[in-house]
Motif scaffolding. Sequence first.
Motif, PDB file in Angstrom:
ATOM      1  N   LEU A 249       0.817  -1.218   0.000  1.00  0.00           N
ATOM      2  CA  LEU A 249       0.000   0.000   0.000  1.00  0.00           C
ATOM      3  C   LEU A 249       0.846   1.261   0.000  1.00  0.00           C
ATOM      4  O   LEU A 249       0.326   2.361  -0.187  1.00  0.00           O
ATOM      5  CB  LEU A 249      -0.922   0.008   1.224  1.00  0.00           C
ATOM      6  N   LYS A 250       2.149   1.114   0.221  1.00  0.00           N
ATOM      7  CA  LYS A 250       3.032   2.280   0.182  1.00  0.00           C
ATOM      8  C   LYS A 250       3.289   2.652  -1.275  1.00  0.00           C
ATOM      9  O   LYS A 250       4.364   2.439  -1.829  1.00  0.00           O
ATOM     10  CB  LYS A 250       4.343   1.980   0.903  1.00  0.00           C
ATOM     11  N   LEU A 251       2.263   3.217  -1.889  1.00  0.00           N
ATOM     12  CA  LEU A 251       2.339   3.565  -3.300  1.00  0.00           C
ATOM     13  C   LEU A 251       3.324   4.700  -3.524  1.00  0.00           C
ATOM     14  O   LEU A 251       3.379   5.660  -2.753  1.00  0.00           O
ATOM     15  CB  LEU A 251       0.963   3.989  -3.808  1.00  0.00           C
ATOM     16  N   GLU A 252       4.080   4.573  -4.578  1.00  0.00           N
ATOM     17  CA  GLU A 252       5.019   5.643  -4.918  1.00  0.00           C
ATOM     18  C   GLU A 252       4.244   6.885  -5.344  1.00  0.00           C
ATOM     19  O   GLU A 252       3.320   6.816  -6.156  1.00  0.00           O
ATOM     20  CB  GLU A 252       5.922   5.181  -6.064  1.00  0.00           C
ATOM     21  N   ILE A 253       4.616   8.007  -4.787  1.00  0.00           N
ATOM     22  CA  ILE A 253       3.942   9.270  -5.097  1.00  0.00           C
ATOM     23  C   ILE A 253       4.891  10.129  -5.918  1.00  0.00           C
ATOM     24  O   ILE A 253       5.978  10.474  -5.468  1.00  0.00           O
ATOM     25  CB  ILE A 253       3.545  10.014  -3.807  1.00  0.00           C
ATOM     26  N   ASP A 254       4.499  10.449  -7.130  1.00  0.00           N
ATOM     27  CA  ASP A 254       5.377  11.288  -7.947  1.00  0.00           C
ATOM     28  C   ASP A 254       4.884  12.731  -7.938  1.00  0.00           C
ATOM     29  O   ASP A 254       3.755  13.018  -7.558  1.00  0.00           O
ATOM     30  CB  ASP A 254       5.455  10.756  -9.386  1.00  0.00           C
ATOM     31  N   GLU A 255       5.749  13.630  -8.359  1.00  0.00           N
ATOM     32  CA  GLU A 255       5.434  15.055  -8.236  1.00  0.00           C
ATOM     33  C   GLU A 255       4.291  15.485  -9.140  1.00  0.00           C
ATOM     34  O   GLU A 255       3.686  16.537  -8.923  1.00  0.00           O
ATOM     35  CB  GLU A 255       6.691  15.872  -8.561  1.00  0.00           C
ATOM     36  N   HIS A 256       3.988  14.694 -10.154  1.00  0.00           N
ATOM     37  CA  HIS A 256       2.929  15.086 -11.081  1.00  0.00           C
ATOM     38  C   HIS A 256       1.585  14.432 -10.745  1.00  0.00           C
ATOM     39  O   HIS A 256       0.569  14.801 -11.326  1.00  0.00           O
ATOM     40  CB  HIS A 256       3.318  14.706 -12.516  1.00  0.00           C
ATOM     41  N   ALA A 257       1.586  13.454  -9.872  1.00  0.00           N
ATOM     42  CA  ALA A 257       0.335  12.738  -9.579  1.00  0.00           C
ATOM     43  C   ALA A 257       0.218  12.526  -8.076  1.00  0.00           C
ATOM     44  O   ALA A 257       0.324  11.419  -7.575  1.00  0.00           O
ATOM     45  CB  ALA A 257       0.306  11.393 -10.316  1.00  0.00           C
ATOM     46  N   GLN A 258       0.044  13.587  -7.373  1.00  0.00           N
ATOM     47  CA  GLN A 258      -0.043  13.525  -5.923  1.00  0.00           C
ATOM     48  C   GLN A 258      -1.343  12.833  -5.483  1.00  0.00           C
ATOM     49  O   GLN A 258      -2.394  13.074  -6.041  1.00  0.00           O
ATOM     50  CB  GLN A 258      -0.008  14.935  -5.323  1.00  0.00           C
ATOM     51  N   HIS A 259      -1.250  11.990  -4.491  1.00  0.00           N
ATOM     52  CA  HIS A 259      -2.443  11.423  -3.860  1.00  0.00           C
ATOM     53  C   HIS A 259      -2.063  11.032  -2.443  1.00  0.00           C
ATOM     54  O   HIS A 259      -0.884  10.915  -2.096  1.00  0.00           O
ATOM     55  CB  HIS A 259      -2.993  10.221  -4.629  1.00  0.00           C
ATOM     56  N   ARG A 305      -5.184  12.142 -17.930  1.00  0.00           N
ATOM     57  CA  ARG A 305      -4.528  13.226 -18.661  1.00  0.00           C
ATOM     58  C   ARG A 305      -4.443  14.502 -17.846  1.00  0.00           C
ATOM     59  O   ARG A 305      -3.547  15.331 -18.042  1.00  0.00           O
ATOM     60  CB  ARG A 305      -5.288  13.500 -19.960  1.00  0.00           C
ATOM     61  N   ASP A 306      -5.386  14.647 -16.928  1.00  0.00           N
ATOM     62  CA  ASP A 306      -5.373  15.837 -16.077  1.00  0.00           C
ATOM     63  C   ASP A 306      -4.448  15.668 -14.872  1.00  0.00           C
ATOM     64  O   ASP A 306      -4.355  16.565 -14.014  1.00  0.00           O
ATOM     65  CB  ASP A 306      -6.785  16.168 -15.591  1.00  0.00           C
ATOM     66  N   GLY A 307      -3.754  14.526 -14.799  1.00  0.00           N
ATOM     67  CA  GLY A 307      -2.829  14.291 -13.702  1.00  0.00           C
ATOM     68  C   GLY A 307      -3.465  13.691 -12.471  1.00  0.00           C
ATOM     69  O   GLY A 307      -2.768  13.393 -11.494  1.00  0.00           O
ATOM     70  N   ARG A 308      -4.761  13.494 -12.506  1.00  0.00           N
ATOM     71  CA  ARG A 308      -5.432  12.927 -11.338  1.00  0.00           C
ATOM     72  C   ARG A 308      -5.256  11.412 -11.288  1.00  0.00           C
ATOM     73  O   ARG A 308      -5.285  10.735 -12.310  1.00  0.00           O
ATOM     74  CB  ARG A 308      -6.918  13.277 -11.350  1.00  0.00           C
TER      75      ARG A 308
END
Length: 476
Positions: A249-259, A305-308
Motif C-alpha cells: 500500500l506504500k504507493l510511490e507518489i510522484d510530483e505530477h500525480a499527488q495522492h 490526462r489531467d494528472g489525477r
Amino acid sequence: MSVLNDAQQNAVAELLRVSPLADELGRRFGAAGHELHLVGGSVRDALLGRLGDDLDFCTDARPEQTLAVVQSWADAIWETGREFGTIGIQKNGVRIEITTFRAEAYDGVSRNPVVRYGDSLLDDLGRRDFTINAMAVSLPGHEFTDPFGGVADLASRTIRTPAAPELSFGDDPLRMLRAARFAAKLQFTVDEPVIAAMRGMAADLDRITAERIRDEFTKLICGADPIAGLRLLVDTGLADRFLPEIAGLKLEIDEHAQHKDVYEHTLIVVMNAMRLEGDEGPDFVLRMAALMHDVGKPATKAVGRDGRVSFHHHEVVGARLTKQRMKAMKYPKDVTTDVVGLVALHLRFYGYGRGEWTDSAVRRYVTDAGPLLSRLHKLTRSDVTTRNRRKAAGLAADYDALEVRIDRIAAEEDLAKVRPDLDGNAIMELLGVPPGPIVGQAWRHLKELRLDRGPLDHDEAEAELLKWAREQGHIS
C-alpha cells in the motif's frame, strides 16, 4: 532471585488470593516429590493487574507423573498437549496447564519444535520467548525467580529476549511475530537489538505453518494497539512473508500525480474502526476489513490526462486479493466471506451523493450487506480520513441521512428478510410447473421486483409473475 517492590508483592499476593487452589496444587506436587511454579504469562499478567482464569505452571514432573498427581483432584483433564509435555486440567472453573520443564530445540528446517525436557526451572525460563514471560513463583513457597530482568522490563515496558534474539528466533521464528503481537497487546516497545534480529531473520518465518502465523496475527489485530504491531511487521519485512499486500500500500507518489498515502490512510481507518466497535470488544472481521479495504489500489492505479490518480474498481480487485490471502492464511470460510463482503461493499455508499438514491437502491444496499450492515456502517464511516473538515462533515451528514432512510424503510418493510411476494409453492401452483429451474428463475424475478418497488399485494404479484412467464415462453 529478584526482589519485588510493594506493588509487585501485592500483585503476586492477589494472584494467589484469587486462586487459592494454586497453593493446594503446589502442596500436592511437593508431597509427590516434585517442584511446581506459576510461570510465564500468568506471572506477567498478575504483575500487570490483568490476571484471568487461565493459569500456567511448570514442573520437573514428567507428564505421566503430573497425571498421577492431578488424577483424583481435577474436575476435568485433557492430554492434547501431552506430546509437548503439557497436561491440561480444570478445577473450580479455572483452566490450568502444567508443563514439564522444557529445553525446546528446532532443527532449523522443520516447522515444529522437537521437545527435550529440561532439568531445572532456570533451563525452562531460559528457553522462553521474552524476559517478561520468563519469571516464576514457586508453590507453595511463593519464592520469586527472575533471572533475566523481567520485572525491570515490565517497569520500562520493554520487550527483550532472555538470550540473544538471534538464538531465540532461530529456535522458533514465530517469536518474531509474537514480539509484534505483544507490542500490540501490551503497548510495549520492542528493544532495538530485537528489531534488528527480526529484520535480518524475517525470511525464517517461512518455516512456520500458516495456521500458527494466522493465530498470532489474529491476536495482534485484536490487540489494544494493532497499529504499533502492524508498523513493526511492515518495517521489519515480516509482513512481506505472509501479508505482502499491506506493505504494497506504500504507493510511490510522484510530483505530477499527488495522492494521499494509502498505507497511512489504511492505518487511520483501522484506528477509526476500533473507536466504533463499542462495548462488544475487538471485532476481528471489522478490523481486518479496514486493513484490507484498499489492497486493490496498487493494481488499479491509473493517472489521467489531467494528472489525477484513480483506482477504478479497486474494491472488486481488493475483494479478490483479500479472499486469496485469507485462504492462504487458513482462515475459516465464514470469517473470510464476511471480510471479503465488507471489502467489496466499502465503496457502495459513495454513489449515494446527496440522497439521489431511490428507495429501491437503499433496499439493495441493505439486502446486499445482509448481516454485515452494522459493520458496513462502521467501515464506511471509518473510511473518511480527509483533513478537509467541511468535506468530512458533509460525508458524515450524507451517511446519517442514509441511515435515517434505512430506518424509515425498515419500519415500513422487513428489510432484514426481503423475500418475493409469492413463495415457491405459489409459483408452481400458478404456473403449473414442477420443482426445477423455472421456479428459481421466477423467484429471483419476483425478488428483483420486490427490491425495485417494495411490497406488492397478492393480485399484483400474481399478475407480474404471469406476465414474466409469458415473456419467457413458459406459458402461452
